[in-house]
Design a protein around this motif. Structure first.
Motif, PDB file in Angstrom:
ATOM      1  N   LEU A 294       0.826  -1.206   0.000  1.00 16.30           N
ATOM      2  CA  LEU A 294       0.000   0.000   0.000  1.00 16.30           C
ATOM      3  C   LEU A 294       0.855   1.249   0.000  1.00 16.30           C
ATOM      4  N   PRO A 295       0.358   2.316  -0.610  1.00 18.14           N
ATOM      5  CA  PRO A 295       0.969   3.616  -0.340  1.00 18.14           C
ATOM      6  C   PRO A 295       0.696   3.986   1.110  1.00 18.14           C
ATOM      7  N   ASN A 296       1.677   4.553   1.780  1.00 22.02           N
ATOM      8  CA  ASN A 296       1.518   4.832   3.208  1.00 22.02           C
ATOM      9  C   ASN A 296       1.022   3.577   3.923  1.00 22.02           C
ATOM     10  N   GLY A 297       1.813   2.515   3.850  1.00 25.96           N
ATOM     11  CA  GLY A 297       1.348   1.196   4.251  1.00 25.96           C
ATOM     12  C   GLY A 297       1.401   0.884   5.721  1.00 25.96           C
ATOM     13  N   MET A 298       1.461   1.896   6.579  1.00 24.16           N
ATOM     14  CA  MET A 298       1.367   1.681   8.018  1.00 24.16           C
ATOM     15  C   MET A 298       0.049   2.254   8.529  1.00 24.16           C
ATOM     16  N   PRO A 299      -0.507   1.689   9.601  1.00 22.24           N
ATOM     17  CA  PRO A 299      -1.868   2.043  10.018  1.00 22.24           C
ATOM     18  C   PRO A 299      -1.991   3.430  10.611  1.00 22.24           C
ATOM     19  N   THR A 300      -3.174   3.986  10.420  1.00 21.14           N
ATOM     20  CA  THR A 300      -3.551   5.281  10.995  1.00 21.14           C
ATOM     21  C   THR A 300      -4.779   5.090  11.879  1.00 21.14           C
TER      22      THR A 300
END
Length: 457
Positions: A294-300
């Motif tokens: 994923l783009p920006n593949g860390m959770p928010t």
């Protein structure tokens, strides 16, 4: 289902996920009532399902409601799929099969809840009737096969439709052929949340029995009073049903978070696009499992909020509690469902009494009750008597709670009258489903068609 959210705040520690839910704690004066209700749209001509597209379709219905209400559109890939009140007080959304849902504003009294429901249905009729559309208040689609049921153009539903057959036998039925009424309620602290979640978890099967309203499938009797309740027995059991750890004396926010972390995800939204993430859990997501995908593949925090909204236990914990056990039904039930739970959970004396009544009910007993009520409803045996007798006790507690709340309308009536439809069910000993079955076998002449007249909004 909830509107998907975006919040780009990164998540670094599990404690932040616990704090996110704990931030929902409110003092009793700030407690509110948020009622959600779904209904099936159908064409009066032929009692046919309503597709999304077309001059008289769901899209046209939403556009008409947008012009009438002045609410902001919710779009998915450029297509209108819902509406939201500009200040966030209320939303209209679509379930997968076109079920039309009002997620109501957070209100102080049940009188306001019923006025909201009246206004919504009146506005809906104003737009829908020129299109030849009416709405059916049942817990499950009584006539149309799954193949006949429309599919709404929402990206998350495409992901769920592909995933559901892998994890249960009834997931697609749940998505496309059921309707519910639910209420969202507040808590003041972790201890208050625990008490309310334990009481409401134990009583959720009773709610299913009282509101049983789905005895038909594909034009025939299905052998259940709440087919919707039966569907939820095998939908996606990793994320639904009763949660054994909730019954623990020290259950808290962190326990729910730990469970949620290990439930497979449905999706992640990045730059307006839904990505299928059913192959990983949220815990794996936090450990970097999607970093390369994923783009920006860390959770928010937005990802966490969306994940919480795709968990389906009988009582769902977010920054409030959601009561999820009831079938959809007619207008009086839209008011009765929140009345039942507000009476039990929003008054201290009533909550004490409900807690005392249910304290000894084991997880195994509650599961047995949950398994029995889809077919037997109030006739199910519970602790050597009919569940109907338990319902009578619980309704007396709920009535006491509403009386103690002393919230009056302009005519001087308190909120207890909203329980009358449930008192009637217990007094006569037959559910709405049983009444419909009797009609089907007698004056309806074995035809399903009269349900579209007698149970329409």
């Amino acid at each position: 289902m909830a509107r998907d959210t975006t919040d780009d705040q990164p998540i670094e520690k599990i404690d932040e996920l616990v704090s996110y839910i704990a931030a929902g704690c409110k003092p009793p004066k700030a407690w509110r009532i948020g009622t959600e209700h779904e209904k099936f749209p159908f064409y009066v001509d032929g009692n046919r399902p309503v597709p999304y597209e077309g001059e008289r379709g769901i899209k046209a219905l939403l556009e008409g409601m947008r012009r009438t209400l002045g609410w902001d559109p919710i779009e998915d890939a450029g297509r209108i799929i819902g509406l939201v009140e500009p200040t966030g007080q209320g939303a209209i959304s679509l379930e997968p099969g076109g079920q039309f849902e009002l997620s109501g504003a957070t209100l102080e009294t049940l009188h306001q809840t019923c006025r909201e429901g009246n206004a919504h249905l009146a506005q809906l009729r104003e737009i829908a009737e020129p299109l030849g559309i009416r709405f059916l208040g049942l817990g499950a689609s009584p006539k149309w096969r799954l193949s006949e049921t429309p599919k709404m153009p929402k990206s998350r539903y495409d992901i769920m439709t592909a995933y559901m057959p892998k994890v249960g036998t009834h997931g697609l039925d749940m998505m496309y052929r059921t309707c519910t009424i639910q209420v969202n309620l507040d808590f003041s602290s972790e201890a208050d949340m625990r008490r309310k979640m334990q009481v409401s978890s134990r009583l959720q099967p009773l709610s299913t029995a009282l509101f049983a309203n789905s005895p038909f499938t594909e034009g025939r009797l299905n052998g259940f009073q709440s087919w919707r309740g039966e569907i939820w027995r095998d939908t996606d059991n990793q994320r639904s049903g009763q949660l054994p750890f909730v019954f623990s004396s020290d259950f808290g926010f962190a326990d729910y978070v730990e469970w949620a972390l290990d439930v497979p995800m449905y999706f992640v939204i990045r730059e307006g696009r839904y990505h299928d993430c059913t192959h990983v859990t949220f815990r794996q997501f936090m450990k970097g499992a999607l970093r390369k995908e994923l783009p920006n593949g860390m959770p928010t925090m937005g990802d966490w909020a969306n994940h919480l909204s795709t968990l389906f236990p009988d009582v769902r914990l977010k920054r409030f509690l959601e009561m999820r056990g009831a079938d959809g039904g007619p207008w009086r039930r839209i008011c009765a469902l929140p009345a039942f739970w507000v009476g039990l959970l929003y008054d201290e004396e009533a909550l004490d009494a409900a807690e005392e009544l249910t304290r000894g009910w084991s997880f195994e007993e509650v599961i047995a009750m949950r398994d029995a009520v889809p077919a037997q409803a109030l006739s199910a045996s519970f602790r050597n008597h009919e569940l109907r007798e338990t319902a009578r006790e619980v309704l007396a507690i709920a009535r006491m709670g509403l009386k103690n709340r002393a919230r009056f309308n302009r005519e001087g009536f308190d909120e207890t009258g909203f329980l009358n439809p449930l008192d009637e069910v217990v007094a006569r000993g037959t559910t709405s489903a049983q009444e419909m079955v009797n009609a089907f076998n007698t004056r309806w002449g074995g035809s399903i068609e009269p349900v579209f007249l007698e149970h329409a909004y």
